[in-house]
Motif scaffolding. Structure first.
Motif, short mmCIF file in Angstrom:
data_model
loop_
_atom_site.label_atom_id
_atom_site.label_comp_id
_atom_site.label_asym_id
_atom_site.label_seq_id
_atom_site.Cartn_x
_atom_site.Cartn_y
_atom_site.Cartn_z
N ALA A 1 -7.39 3.00 3.18
CA ALA A 1 -6.48 3.88 3.81
C ALA A 1 -7.12 5.47 4.27
N GLU A 2 -7.70 6.32 3.07
CA GLU A 2 -8.25 7.22 3.29
C GLU A 2 -9.46 7.33 4.05
N ASN B 1 -6.34 -1.96 0.55
CA ASN B 1 -5.59 -1.45 1.08
C ASN B 1 -5.84 0.19 0.85
N GLU B 2 -5.98 0.59 -0.37
CA GLU B 2 -6.13 2.06 -0.59
C GLU B 2 -7.76 2.57 -0.31
N LEU C 1 -4.24 -4.39 -3.29
CA LEU C 1 -4.01 -2.97 -3.40
C LEU C 1 -5.14 -2.02 -3.22
N GLY D 1 0.66 -1.15 0.20
CA GLY D 1 0.00 0.07 0.10
C GLY D 1 0.77 1.18 -0.03
N PHE D 2 0.48 2.30 -0.20
CA PHE D 2 0.96 3.55 -0.52
C PHE D 2 1.59 3.98 0.75
N ASP D 3 0.93 4.10 1.89
CA ASP D 3 1.46 4.69 3.20
C ASP D 3 2.64 3.91 3.65
N PHE E 1 -11.04 9.17 -1.60
CA PHE E 1 -9.60 8.44 -2.15
C PHE E 1 -8.65 9.20 -2.33
N ARG E 2 -7.41 8.48 -2.56
CA ARG E 2 -6.29 9.13 -2.93
C ARG E 2 -6.18 9.82 -4.22
#
Lengths: 203, 203
Positions: free
Chosen positions: A101-102, A97-98, A94, A17-19, A106-107
């Motif tokens: 996440a936020e 995860n994303e 993914l 994931g991004f973070d 969304f991101r």
DNA sequence: CTTAAAACTAAACGCGTGTTTAATATTGCG
DNA sequence: CGCAATATTAAACACGCGTTTAGTTTTAAG
């Protein structure tokens, strides 16, 4: 070097994931420094976007393309999804995860552009199927779409989660059978007419 | 103040996961400073552990307790899980978040202690059910356990994921029906073997 | 009231993050 | 070659993180 960064970003971003991946980790994995991320992609987010487009862009286009040509049997769509997901086992991870996440949004609009764009298609598909009598009339399309998407995703989540949580080590053969088992759960509609479309992107 | 910190930690950790919440966010939400976290719980991880024990400790104990008393009908276990999960809708999100977080090992042994401890129970339960003839003989217990746990989780994941991804806004009533629908998917133990894995696909 | 333990506060610490700068090396073309 | 465009490097930046320290207030028993 640009492609080396994209390669490293694919491996790391998709898994964790991004973070949870740092710009330095990616740079080191690519054999360079974080400054190159800024040079080629402006910032970490730009690298994420570029990597996303390269990895799941083709998948999105293929699905959208095969949906454009009139009615599609839901079973065919599911089979298609299963194949592409099996070929890209980290995409489901993914997305989860994303999304988790936020805090609501969304991101940027990535997931909305990718995964989110396909949700209406699935709903429309189910509506068509109901109209054509392939599924029972009292089907709640929204809930069915939810179940459908979740069940299509879970084998590929389970692949990476089962081990840690259940203490299960799933080999490739068992994954294969799990996917088949899941696909069988959704023997909706008429019989699947063989293999209509096949994904030919990267293994 | 200690309980105020635990309250804030519950709300934030459960929703967003350990990494995505800062110690300062929790402290502010509790109306105090990060130093209090160290004072009462040594560090952020200690607060996480304490909050985890308070939130899902009772759930774990209840399930373990009711499993201790001999054979349990799988349908009963599922219904029980559905009820507790419905009462604590964020637990599924937390587990997925934490499992996806670390690179193979867990944050300490939390998930292994909580979710992980129940996995063998589910497998054993299915084995008992097979031995007693409630499910078909050729059932792969490991894969079935996987499907079972995933399907039991997904409505509670969908609750928080459906909106962003599908553009669906699910009200409490729809969630209720989704849970019922999922529970019906697993009418194992009371229905004839052949029918057990077939979804009815109605609202 | 005295006083010591408990509860709390404010400020800073070291560290790792994403990002940026400035300088250097490499390339490619007339 | 000459030299500009491109590519790459090393070092530092500001910032937010978890954590810690030192000092102050509150509590409550003798």
């Amino acid at each position: 070097m640009r492609s080396a960064l994209l390669d490293a970003a694919s491996k790391l971003f998709l898994k964790h994931g991004f973070d949870r991946v740092t710009a330095r980790q990616i740079a080191v994995a690519a054999g360079t420094t974080p400054a190159m991320i800024h040079y080629y992609f402006v910032n970490k987010l730009g690298l994420f976007r570029a990597m996303l487009e390269r990895v799941i862009g083709p998948v999105r286009d293929m699905i959208a393309g095969s949906l454009q040509g009139g009615a599609v049997d839901p079973a065919v769509l599911i089979r298609m999804h299963m194949q592409t997901a099996a070929a890209n086992p980290w995409i489901a991870t993914l997305i989860v995860n994303e999304v988790l996440a936020e805090k609501g949004r969304f991101r940027g609009t990535f997931i909305r552009e990718f995964a989110g764009r396909q949700a209406p298609l699935v709903i429309e598909l189910l509506q068509r199927a109901r109209a054509s009598g392939n599924v029972r009339e009292d089907l709640d399309v929204r809930l069915a779409a939810l179940s459908l998407m979740s069940l299509c995703m879970f084998p590929f989540l389970a692949r990476h989660v089962a081990g840690p949580v259940l203490g299960l080590k799933l080999d490739e053969d068992e994954i294969e059978r799990l996917i088949a088992h899941t696909a069988r759960l959704f023997a909706v509609g008429t019989t699947p007419p063989g293999r209509a479309t096949r994904p030919e992107h990267r293994a």
